[in-house]
Design a protein around this motif. Structure first.
Motif, short mmCIF file in Angstrom:
data_model
loop_
_atom_site.label_atom_id
_atom_site.label_comp_id
_atom_site.label_asym_id
_atom_site.label_seq_id
_atom_site.Cartn_x
_atom_site.Cartn_y
_atom_site.Cartn_z
N CYS A 193 -5.62 4.77 2.44
CA CYS A 193 -5.15 4.62 3.82
C CYS A 193 -4.18 5.76 4.11
CB CYS A 193 -4.46 3.28 4.04
SG CYS A 193 -3.87 3.13 5.73
N GLU A 253 -11.21 -7.89 3.97
CA GLU A 253 -11.52 -6.91 5.02
C GLU A 253 -12.79 -6.15 4.68
OE1 GLU A 253 -8.15 -4.34 5.81
OE2 GLU A 253 -6.82 -6.04 6.05
N ASN A 286 -2.73 -7.71 11.64
CA ASN A 286 -2.99 -6.26 11.75
C ASN A 286 -3.54 -5.98 13.15
OD1 ASN A 286 -2.69 -6.88 9.04
ND2 ASN A 286 -4.13 -5.34 8.34
N CYS A 329 -2.36 2.17 12.79
CA CYS A 329 -3.45 1.51 12.05
C CYS A 329 -4.69 1.61 12.94
CB CYS A 329 -3.10 0.06 11.78
SG CYS A 329 -4.53 -0.90 11.21
N TYR A 385 0.82 -1.22 0.00
CA TYR A 385 0.00 0.00 0.00
C TYR A 385 0.85 1.28 0.00
CZ TYR A 385 -4.01 -2.98 1.43
OH TYR A 385 -4.99 -3.93 1.50
N MET A 418 -7.46 0.21 12.77
CA MET A 418 -8.06 -1.09 13.11
C MET A 418 -7.28 -1.77 14.23
SD MET A 418 -9.11 -4.36 10.88
CE MET A 418 -7.53 -4.84 10.24
N VAL A 432 3.06 0.50 8.48
CA VAL A 432 2.48 1.09 9.70
C VAL A 432 3.05 0.40 10.94
CG1 VAL A 432 0.40 1.96 8.57
CG2 VAL A 432 0.41 -0.35 9.54
N MET A 443 -0.81 4.65 5.71
CA MET A 443 0.18 4.08 4.80
C MET A 443 0.84 5.19 3.98
SD MET A 443 0.73 0.80 4.70
CE MET A 443 0.06 -0.72 5.35
N CYS A 481 -11.30 -2.33 9.34
CA CYS A 481 -10.42 -1.39 8.63
C CYS A 481 -11.32 -0.38 7.92
CB CYS A 481 -9.56 -2.14 7.62
SG CYS A 481 -8.89 -1.07 6.34
N HIS A 482 -11.20 0.88 8.26
CA HIS A 482 -12.12 1.88 7.69
C HIS A 482 -12.02 1.96 6.16
CE1 HIS A 482 -9.07 5.01 6.85
NE2 HIS A 482 -8.42 4.43 7.82
N VAL A 483 -10.84 1.63 5.63
CA VAL A 483 -10.64 1.71 4.16
C VAL A 483 -11.56 0.69 3.46
CG1 VAL A 483 -8.96 1.42 2.29
CG2 VAL A 483 -8.25 2.46 4.46
S1 SF4 Z 1 -5.40 -0.22 5.14
FE1 SF4 Z 1 -6.68 -0.57 6.94
S2 SF4 Z 1 -5.74 -2.30 8.03
FE2 SF4 Z 1 -4.21 -1.48 6.57
S3 SF4 Z 1 -3.04 0.01 7.78
FE3 SF4 Z 1 -4.66 1.15 6.74
S4 SF4 Z 1 -6.33 1.21 8.28
FE4 SF4 Z 1 -4.90 -0.41 8.93
#
Ligand code: SF4
Length: 348
Positions: free
Chosen positions: A300, A239, A124, A91, A29, A93, A65, A303, A211-213
């Motif tokens: 994200c 996810e 994660n 992160c 990512y 999550m 992260v 990231m 994970c909000h993404v």
């Molecule tokens: S994509 Fe989701 S799980 Fe991965 S680091 Fe970002 S918030 Fe966390």
């Protein structure tokens, strides 16, 4: 103020100077500049294995992260230093489950079900959650090996507590034949477990994190993609919520998403539901196919906190013996956390 080319050159020069003493790892990512400088790019499992196998690098710079750098620190030797260029790259999550919450949940579940429990956590997650699982005979999982590890956990005739991503837990358990009605949710706020079936039919308890993404991707996005690109196949990350995964043509880990498009026939069309940097790279690497992102908001921000500035700063810090960006997991947590990681690495 250096321009981009000057920064790239400085980073490459330091890499050359340090040779095998320096290892740069980048998660899929990360943006293209960072990926272009990495020794290895991968998903969390691949990167964990690279970190564990490398017995030469004194410095492991982890472009990702915080929980990933923690995992790398747990799996590397004491003399190896793991550094995270973007200090604030957490992160959300992983932060949805901490040790105190997990210990409370454990007591609640013990009373509720009066049955043996087995904790399993997505990688994660924070190091103390991995340690919690390791201390109780549990394991970590990645999105790539979740079915294998979950199968192992479910075969033990215990109630599995899956942390912190409810969607990965639900999607994986369903793949293994567990109906949603036999899954309970642990509500962190109320500290209560919620389920609708008879108590003895509950097979797995899902922590209520996400994970909000990926959580923001909806069936509506799939319907829109089907309307505008009827010839395209839609693939998503596990996810994503259960109904999104069910509505897609396929789902799987980051590696699955990459390889599915890579191995598809030229001229085919793909809509990919996951983080935007990855989808952009898949698109750039598959110019003989049409590749689209399912939800353009799948970004994200954590990231994206790693950039050429903080990567260069990290490498210059190393030259100056400044290790303020080092991520170090305390020995007692690492000792238990490594048990849960080893269980996963042995199973997969
Ligand atoms: S994509 Fe989701 S799980 Fe991965 S680091 Fe970002 S918030 Fe966390």
């Amino acid at each position: 103020m250096l321009n981009k080319e000057e920064k790239l050159k400085k980073i490459q020069d330091i890499k050359k100077e340090y040779g095998e003493d320096l290892l740069i790892l980048a998660h899929h990512y990360q943006n293209n500049d960072i990926v272009s400088l990495a020794d290895y790019t991968g998903d969390s499992l691949k990167l964990a294995k690279y970190a564990q196998e490398n017995k030469k690098a004194k410095y492991v710079v982890f472009c990702g992260v915080h929980f990933m750098a923690e995992t790398a620190d747990i799996l590397t030797e004491d003399w190896q230093k793991v550094l995270l260029p973007a200090g604030g790259a957490g992160c959300p999550m992983a932060d949805m489950a901490n040790l105190a919450e997990a210990e409370t949940a454990w007591e609640v579940l013990k009373i509720e079900f009066d049955k043996d429990l087995l904790p399993v956590t997505y990688v994660n997650s924070r190091a103390d959650i991995k340690a919690f699982c390791g201390s109780k005979g549990g394991s970590t999982v990645t999105s790539g090996n979740a079915p294998k590890v979950m199968e192992w956990a479910l075969s033990q005739n215990k109630i599995v507590l899956f942390l912190p991503d409810r969607h990965l837990g639900e999607n994986t358990a369903y793949e293994l034949g567990i109906e949603p009605k036999n899954m309970a949710i642990y509500n962190r706020k109320t500290q209560k477990v919620e389920y609708e079936c008879p108590k003895e039919d509950v097979r797995i308890v899902l922590w209520d994190g996400y994970c909000h993404v990926h959580h923001a991707i909806t069936v509506k996005h799939i319907e829109q993609a089907r309307n505008s690109l009827p010839e395209a196949k839609i693939i998503v990350h596990p996810e994503c919520p259960f109904d999104v995964v069910r509505a897609a043509d396929g789902y799987g880990s980051t590696e699955y998403l990459i390889n599915t498009v890579k191995n598809a026939p030229a001229g085919s069309s793909w809509v990919v539901g996951t983080e935007s940097n990855l989808v952009a790279r898949v698109k750039a690497q598959n110019t003989d196919k049409q590749v689209y992102i399912l939800d353009t908001h799948s970004v994200c921000t954590n990231m994206n906190k790693t950039n050429l500035d903080n990567l260069l700063e990290t490498l210059e810090d190393i030259k100056n013996n400044n290790f303020s960006k080092q991520v170090k997991v305390s020995k007692d947590i690492a000792e238990d956390a490594v048990k849960s990681l080893d269980t996963m690495l042995e199973l997969c």
